[in-house]
Design a protein around this motif. Sequence first.
Motif, PDB file in Angstrom:
ATOM      1  N   ARG A   1       0.820  -1.139   0.020  1.00  0.00           N
ATOM      2  CA  ARG A   1      -0.027   0.048   0.097  1.00  0.00           C
ATOM      3  C   ARG A   1       0.989   1.214  -0.037  1.00  0.00           C
ATOM      4  NH1 ARG A   1      -4.660   0.363  -1.754  1.00  0.00           N
ATOM      5  NH2 ARG A   1      -6.460   1.274  -0.711  1.00  0.00           N
TER       6      ARG A   1
ATOM      7  N   ASN B   1      11.396   3.851 -14.168  1.00  0.00           N
ATOM      8  CA  ASN B   1      10.934   2.822 -13.594  1.00  0.00           C
ATOM      9  C   ASN B   1      12.423   1.835 -13.351  1.00  0.00           C
ATOM     10  OD1 ASN B   1      10.836   0.559 -15.603  1.00  0.00           O
ATOM     11  ND2 ASN B   1       9.121   1.598 -16.242  1.00  0.00           N
TER      12      ASN B   1
ATOM     13  N   THR C   1      13.888  -8.946 -12.972  1.00  0.00           N
ATOM     14  CA  THR C   1      15.269  -9.078 -12.893  1.00  0.00           C
ATOM     15  C   THR C   1      15.754  -9.812 -14.212  1.00  0.00           C
ATOM     16  OG1 THR C   1      15.031  -9.191 -10.645  1.00  0.00           O
ATOM     17  CG2 THR C   1      17.170  -9.544 -11.470  1.00  0.00           C
TER      18      THR C   1
ATOM     19  N   LYS D   1       6.735   0.526  -3.418  1.00  0.00           N
ATOM     20  CA  LYS D   1       8.181   0.573  -2.542  1.00  0.00           C
ATOM     21  C   LYS D   1       7.788   1.651  -1.450  1.00  0.00           C
ATOM     22  CE  LYS D   1      10.220  -2.518  -4.995  1.00  0.00           C
ATOM     23  NZ  LYS D   1       9.105  -2.787  -5.663  1.00  0.00           N
TER      24      LYS D   1
ATOM     25  N   ARG E   1       0.733 -11.913   0.277  1.00  0.00           N
ATOM     26  CA  ARG E   1       1.042 -12.226  -1.258  1.00  0.00           C
ATOM     27  C   ARG E   1       2.286 -13.323  -1.269  1.00  0.00           C
ATOM     28  NH1 ARG E   1      -0.181  -8.517  -5.169  1.00  0.00           N
ATOM     29  NH2 ARG E   1       1.043  -9.975  -6.447  1.00  0.00           N
TER      30      ARG E   1
HETATM   31  N1  T4K Z   1      13.515  -6.125  -9.162  1.00  0.00           N
HETATM   32  C1  T4K Z   1      12.757  -6.490  -8.033  1.00  0.00           C
HETATM   33  C2  T4K Z   1      13.632  -7.173  -7.154  1.00  0.00           C
HETATM   34  C3  T4K Z   1      11.226  -5.945  -7.735  1.00  0.00           C
HETATM   35  O1  T4K Z   1      10.922  -6.385  -6.535  1.00  0.00           O
HETATM   36  C4  T4K Z   1      11.024  -4.893  -8.724  1.00  0.00           C
HETATM   37  C5  T4K Z   1       9.620  -4.651  -8.522  1.00  0.00           C
HETATM   38  C6  T4K Z   1      11.628  -4.536  -9.707  1.00  0.00           C
HETATM   39  C7  T4K Z   1      12.890  -5.208  -9.972  1.00  0.00           C
HETATM   40  C8  T4K Z   1      11.113  -3.691 -10.903  1.00  0.00           C
HETATM   41  O2  T4K Z   1      10.730  -2.603 -10.566  1.00  0.00           O
HETATM   42  P1  T4K Z   1       9.580  -1.503 -11.160  1.00  0.00           P
HETATM   43  O3  T4K Z   1      10.042  -1.692 -12.690  1.00  0.00           O
HETATM   44  O4  T4K Z   1       8.376  -1.734 -10.672  1.00  0.00           O
HETATM   45  O5  T4K Z   1      10.188  -0.115 -10.737  1.00  0.00           O
HETATM   46  C9  T4K Z   1       4.516  -5.198  -7.305  1.00  0.00           C
HETATM   47  C10 T4K Z   1       5.235  -4.174  -8.114  1.00  0.00           C
HETATM   48  O6  T4K Z   1       4.702  -3.592  -9.181  1.00  0.00           O
HETATM   49  C11 T4K Z   1       6.647  -4.130  -8.394  1.00  0.00           C
HETATM   50  O7  T4K Z   1       7.338  -2.789  -8.406  1.00  0.00           O
HETATM   51  C12 T4K Z   1       7.422  -4.857  -7.099  1.00  0.00           C
HETATM   52  N2  T4K Z   1       8.778  -5.185  -7.318  1.00  0.00           N
HETATM   53  C13 T4K Z   1       6.802  -6.021  -6.909  1.00  0.00           C
HETATM   54  C14 T4K Z   1       7.586  -6.958  -5.952  1.00  0.00           C
HETATM   55  O8  T4K Z   1       5.706  -5.844  -6.445  1.00  0.00           O
HETATM   56  P2  T4K Z   1       2.734  -6.774  -8.454  1.00  0.00           P
HETATM   57  O9  T4K Z   1       2.729  -7.481  -9.939  1.00  0.00           O
HETATM   58  O10 T4K Z   1       2.602  -7.958  -7.275  1.00  0.00           O
HETATM   59  O11 T4K Z   1       1.855  -5.442  -8.257  1.00  0.00           O
HETATM   60  P3  T4K Z   1       0.503  -5.533  -7.993  1.00  0.00           P
HETATM   61  O12 T4K Z   1      -0.354  -4.620  -8.772  1.00  0.00           O
HETATM   62  O13 T4K Z   1      -0.298  -7.004  -7.391  1.00  0.00           O
HETATM   63  O14 T4K Z   1       0.412  -4.655  -6.642  1.00  0.00           O
HETATM   64  C15 T4K Z   1       1.156  -5.217  -5.380  1.00  0.00           C
HETATM   65  C16 T4K Z   1      -0.136  -4.699  -4.221  1.00  0.00           C
HETATM   66  O15 T4K Z   1       0.074  -3.398  -3.952  1.00  0.00           O
HETATM   67  C17 T4K Z   1      -1.252  -5.139  -4.136  1.00  0.00           C
HETATM   68  O16 T4K Z   1      -1.468  -5.760  -3.092  1.00  0.00           O
HETATM   69  C18 T4K Z   1      -2.062  -3.780  -4.278  1.00  0.00           C
HETATM   70  C19 T4K Z   1      -1.284  -2.845  -3.834  1.00  0.00           C
HETATM   71  N3  T4K Z   1      -1.021  -1.488  -4.398  1.00  0.00           N
HETATM   72  C20 T4K Z   1      -0.677  -1.523  -5.817  1.00  0.00           C
HETATM   73  C21 T4K Z   1      -0.500  -0.201  -6.234  1.00  0.00           C
HETATM   74  C22 T4K Z   1       0.126  -0.238  -7.763  1.00  0.00           C
HETATM   75  C23 T4K Z   1      -1.788  -0.388  -3.972  1.00  0.00           C
HETATM   76  O17 T4K Z   1      -2.411  -0.670  -2.901  1.00  0.00           O
HETATM   77  N4  T4K Z   1      -1.736   0.818  -4.595  1.00  0.00           N
HETATM   78  C24 T4K Z   1      -1.160   0.924  -6.011  1.00  0.00           C
HETATM   79  O18 T4K Z   1      -1.135   1.939  -6.197  1.00  0.00           O
HETATM   80  O19 T4K Z   1       4.434  -6.207  -8.421  1.00  0.00           O
END
Ligand code: T4K
Length: 402
Positions: free
Chosen positions: A25, A75, A103, A200, A327
Amino acid sequence: MKQTLSDLAIFGGNPAFAQPLYVGRPNIGDRQKLLERINNMLDRRWFSNNGPYVQEFEQAIAAYLGVKHCIAICNATVALEIAIRALGMTGEVIVPSFTFIATPHSLQWQQITPVFCDVDPKTHCLDPRKVESLITPKTSGIIGVHIWGTPCAIEELTEICQRRNLRLLFDAAHAFGCSFGETMIGNFGDAEVFSFHATKFINSFEGGAIVTNNDELAKKIRLMTNFGFAGYDEVIYIGTNGKMSEASAAMGLTSLESMDEIIAANHRNYQTYQTHLKDLPGLQLFQYPEQHRQNYQYIVLQLNAQLAGLHRDELQRLLWAEQITARRYFYPGCHRMEPYRSYFPHAYLLLPETETLVQQTLLLPNGTTLSQSDVETICQLINFIFANAADISTRLQREAHD
Ligand code: T4K
């Protein structure tokens, strides 16, 4: 407070929370300050292309980390792609499979083969003892990931890369605000990449940064981030569009100003989870090493189904029914996702620790939106579930068959 199995939401009781609690969040920081910055940006009519907020954000990060160069990027995935290209990585690069799919994708996107290496079960990061046997004449580098903000085996990986003449990049997406001993993450390897995605603890809506102490590399990365433009009408390099917008930098700056409060909230919640989730059979809370600075963003449970009498996936279903959207990061492991599972169908044979982790880890909510009483409610619920694990598991399995 749940008294009987029927009080559990999955069996028809009321959910513990009226609104969903999320892992990831966003923390907002000072809303007024953010709106003020956005207003200034609108007045200035300067929205992108190395604007004043982006410059300020880059300077603030470089100063905080004690690193020479910071290049803000749209990003972290694009940041990884640019850093990989600027470092001249080709052929094969060794990476953990226990990481977010970005990655390995950042390599495969440019036809470089990610070679998956197993992790250390204690740190959840690349196991340096298993890296060397994966090096071939095609290997050009290693990407270590500081998973959960825990520094990976920086010294061992640096030594291997120096001896074998390999590039070393760190995916520090989770590790802003974290250190390796006295030195901030951001100062290691050839370069490091942070994520400031909305999820993050410090966010810029979408965003990332590449940091390095190498002047030449920084110059190259800057050019690559802006199509290779060295001035008006002058392109001297292959490049892409990796620029961060002013709106993102405005959020990033605002978020940075609240960093101490956000870390304090994360730490307080982590300690509460620690206090209330100890001594449960088969359940371990990932322990942040004391000798390094941490941002405490991730609350990582590891559940051994045999000892607990309940599988991680059952616990996840129970929690989701209660509106706690825990998650399974990073299930099922990158090696079991496409295109990698088709390319390397037997990769799992070399990844026993990764295979265990992807079956056992479950992340709980954290951050400034979570109150102490929310954390206590989550912990009470988990304690109730563990006290009744065998009965719950039997009932879940029976209902699945009915
Ligand atoms: N390397 C590593 C080790 C990483 O963990 C990541 C990203 C990256 C590289 C690449 O970074 P970026 O290109 O994204 O800057 C989420 C994030 O989108 C991702 O940035 C993050 N790691 C990863 C660990 O988690 P998903 O597919 O799990 O996202 P999603 O849509 O399921 O959202 C995660 C949770 O956050 C949900 O429980 C809902 C909540 N949420 C999400 C957003 C976007 C909110 O409450 N509000 C929001 O605005 O990847």
